[in-house]
Design a protein around this motif. Sequence first.
Motif, mmCIF file in Angstrom:
data_model
loop_
_atom_site.group_PDB
_atom_site.id
_atom_site.type_symbol
_atom_site.label_atom_id
_atom_site.label_comp_id
_atom_site.label_asym_id
_atom_site.label_seq_id
_atom_site.Cartn_x
_atom_site.Cartn_y
_atom_site.Cartn_z
ATOM 1 N N GLU A 47 87.564 4.634 -39.163
ATOM 2 C CA GLU A 47 88.628 4.956 -40.222
ATOM 3 C C GLU A 47 88.659 6.488 -40.445
ATOM 4 O O GLU A 47 89.421 7.187 -40.379
ATOM 5 N N TYR A 48 87.282 6.799 -40.893
ATOM 6 C CA TYR A 48 86.994 8.405 -41.143
ATOM 7 C C TYR A 48 87.348 9.105 -40.018
ATOM 8 O O TYR A 48 88.021 10.144 -40.109
ATOM 9 N N LEU A 49 86.813 8.826 -38.836
ATOM 10 C CA LEU A 49 86.964 9.766 -37.716
ATOM 11 C C LEU A 49 88.438 9.902 -37.243
ATOM 12 O O LEU A 49 89.020 10.589 -36.647
ATOM 13 N N ALA A 50 89.165 8.786 -37.512
ATOM 14 C CA ALA A 50 90.547 8.710 -37.269
ATOM 15 C C ALA A 50 91.574 9.346 -38.273
ATOM 16 O O ALA A 50 92.700 9.255 -38.019
ATOM 17 N N GLY A 51 90.939 9.861 -39.294
ATOM 18 C CA GLY A 51 91.560 10.546 -40.243
ATOM 19 C C GLY A 51 92.629 9.647 -41.136
ATOM 20 O O GLY A 51 93.205 9.962 -41.947
ATOM 21 N N ARG A 52 92.221 8.155 -41.189
ATOM 22 C CA ARG A 52 93.037 7.171 -41.898
ATOM 23 C C ARG A 52 92.445 7.027 -43.379
ATOM 24 O O ARG A 52 93.253 6.357 -44.131
ATOM 25 N N LEU A 53 91.253 7.351 -43.462
ATOM 26 C CA LEU A 53 90.602 6.849 -44.656
ATOM 27 C C LEU A 53 90.927 8.192 -45.692
ATOM 28 O O LEU A 53 90.275 9.232 -45.630
ATOM 29 N N LYS A 54 91.311 7.598 -47.042
ATOM 30 C CA LYS A 54 91.480 8.632 -47.865
ATOM 31 C C LYS A 54 90.678 8.477 -48.997
ATOM 32 O O LYS A 54 90.104 7.643 -49.314
ATOM 33 N N GLN A 55 90.171 9.794 -49.332
ATOM 34 C CA GLN A 55 89.145 10.164 -50.452
ATOM 35 C C GLN A 55 88.096 9.144 -50.365
ATOM 36 O O GLN A 55 87.596 8.478 -51.140
ATOM 37 N N LEU A 56 87.514 9.672 -49.071
ATOM 38 C CA LEU A 56 86.314 8.362 -48.771
ATOM 39 C C LEU A 56 85.350 8.715 -49.861
ATOM 40 O O LEU A 56 84.482 7.711 -50.130
ATOM 41 N N THR A 57 85.046 9.798 -50.546
ATOM 42 C CA THR A 57 83.874 9.818 -51.495
ATOM 43 C C THR A 57 84.351 9.258 -52.881
ATOM 44 O O THR A 57 83.619 9.142 -53.740
ATOM 45 N N LYS A 58 85.512 8.828 -53.143
ATOM 46 C CA LYS A 58 85.772 8.205 -54.397
ATOM 47 C C LYS A 58 86.580 6.817 -54.210
ATOM 48 O O LYS A 58 86.284 5.971 -54.789
ATOM 49 N N GLU A 59 86.928 6.403 -52.819
ATOM 50 C CA GLU A 59 87.495 4.971 -52.740
ATOM 51 C C GLU A 59 87.651 4.907 -51.172
ATOM 52 O O GLU A 59 87.770 5.482 -50.377
ATOM 53 N N LYS A 60 87.556 3.534 -50.952
ATOM 54 C CA LYS A 60 87.536 3.312 -49.384
ATOM 55 C C LYS A 60 88.564 2.159 -49.221
ATOM 56 O O LYS A 60 88.824 1.167 -49.947
ATOM 57 N N SER A 61 89.581 2.506 -47.867
ATOM 58 C CA SER A 61 90.127 1.295 -47.590
ATOM 59 C C SER A 61 89.656 0.158 -47.140
ATOM 60 O O SER A 61 88.732 0.198 -46.326
ATOM 61 N N ILE A 62 90.066 -0.924 -47.707
ATOM 62 C CA ILE A 62 89.486 -2.342 -47.313
ATOM 63 C C ILE A 62 90.514 -3.468 -47.070
ATOM 64 O O ILE A 62 91.361 -3.117 -48.050
ATOM 65 N N SER A 63 90.287 -4.287 -46.333
ATOM 66 C CA SER A 63 91.192 -5.505 -46.524
ATOM 67 C C SER A 63 90.983 -6.183 -47.299
ATOM 68 O O SER A 63 89.956 -6.537 -47.969
ATOM 69 N N LEU A 64 91.984 -7.317 -47.568
ATOM 70 C CA LEU A 64 92.006 -8.032 -48.506
ATOM 71 C C LEU A 64 91.148 -9.332 -48.341
ATOM 72 O O LEU A 64 90.163 -9.550 -49.071
ATOM 73 N N GLY A 65 91.168 -9.602 -47.080
ATOM 74 C CA GLY A 65 89.979 -10.549 -46.431
ATOM 75 C C GLY A 65 88.628 -10.022 -46.660
ATOM 76 O O GLY A 65 87.859 -11.017 -47.130
ATOM 77 N N ASP A 66 88.418 -9.001 -46.289
ATOM 78 C CA ASP A 66 87.154 -8.420 -46.540
ATOM 79 C C ASP A 66 86.330 -8.119 -47.785
ATOM 80 O O ASP A 66 85.522 -8.583 -48.178
ATOM 81 N N PHE A 67 87.526 -7.749 -48.716
ATOM 82 C CA PHE A 67 87.212 -7.784 -50.120
ATOM 83 C C PHE A 67 86.801 -8.840 -50.743
ATOM 84 O O PHE A 67 85.858 -9.323 -51.442
ATOM 85 N N ALA A 68 87.545 -10.060 -50.391
ATOM 86 C CA ALA A 68 87.332 -11.516 -50.816
ATOM 87 C C ALA A 68 86.094 -12.053 -50.325
ATOM 88 O O ALA A 68 85.522 -12.555 -51.264
ATOM 89 N N ALA A 69 85.905 -11.591 -49.355
ATOM 90 C CA ALA A 69 84.438 -12.318 -48.872
ATOM 91 C C ALA A 69 83.396 -11.560 -49.494
ATOM 92 O O ALA A 69 82.277 -12.361 -49.978
ATOM 93 N N GLU A 70 83.234 -10.239 -49.948
ATOM 94 C CA GLU A 70 82.417 -9.448 -50.364
ATOM 95 C C GLU A 70 82.401 -10.029 -51.708
ATOM 96 O O GLU A 70 81.147 -9.864 -52.459
ATOM 97 N N TYR A 71 83.602 -10.117 -52.621
ATOM 98 C CA TYR A 71 83.459 -10.345 -53.883
ATOM 99 C C TYR A 71 83.025 -11.869 -54.140
ATOM 100 O O TYR A 71 82.097 -11.841 -55.255
#
Length: 336
Positions: A47-71
Amino acid sequence: MNKNIMAIRKPFKRGDFWYYEINRKRVSLKTKDKAKALRIFNEIKREYLAGRLKQLTKEKSISLGDFAAEYLEWAETTQIYKTFRANRLALNKILAIESASKRLDQLSHKTIDKLVAQSRKKKLKPASINNYISHARMVMNKAVEWKYVKENPFASCKLVKKTKRPPAFLSPEQCTEFLASVTDNELKKLIISYLFTGRRREELFNLEWKDIDFERNSYLIRRSKTHLSKHYPMHPTFREVLESYEDRTGRVFKKWLHIDTISKHVKQALINAGFEDFRLHDLRHTFASNLAEAGESLHSIGELLGHTDKRTTEIYAHLSSGHLTQSIQKLTYQPE
């Protein structure tokens, strides 16, 4: 050389958890598993290399499914079971509405609106719907804490308005009819205990033999979130139930392994007896309401119920005034 590549440091372990570094800022991958850490990191890097990841040092884009599994992996070993179960249920409700691939930062009030609409279609009670909303908020608070989103998308979602239901109760005649219809002896003992103590669902479920004092004819209800530890007098009928048990170790009503099972069986027994609109908590109302109709003071009823706020007992005020009509007739003096 691409500066973006140089800005990211591969995962490394500190203590039990894995981290990566971006622009010299350490960020947790929120996992103890190396393989999972590498997978999450590679997704972040792409995501970072593709330029789609916003404010990486403060927040990461993550899918609902991945967050659910991690949570859920984190919550299962961190939260008490009751909280974990409620949070998991709320999260599963959200996953049933939204795609697992949807980005966490794309969730909004609309998600909760859909949840409310579906719940109402299934005729769920406002209390159940509000429970989902509250626990969905709790889950998303962790997403904010983990810096996956800037703010909780459900923070300002309003709870469903509850329609206040007057206390429903069985008359003494209906109580007799109800008990006569119960064929399961253990269930009948439990129902009798609720009717003659007015206790909350969890209070009888958690009652232990060490809390029973036959000599003083009393029992102890231990401190909870809504109740201070207190001894209560035994009604003779409740005492008979207790004396019928030979095994006096551990919990009194040990046949019932889960508190929800009690609600299910009592509800079914009420339905079988023709009282479809009643529920377990209405046995507590029955205890209080019949005392009020018999002329008992609201103060005494509140004491027996374990109310810490006398205003809570006022729902029975309209029932406690019936005996006043009889009382006033006792005046015998005549005006001139």
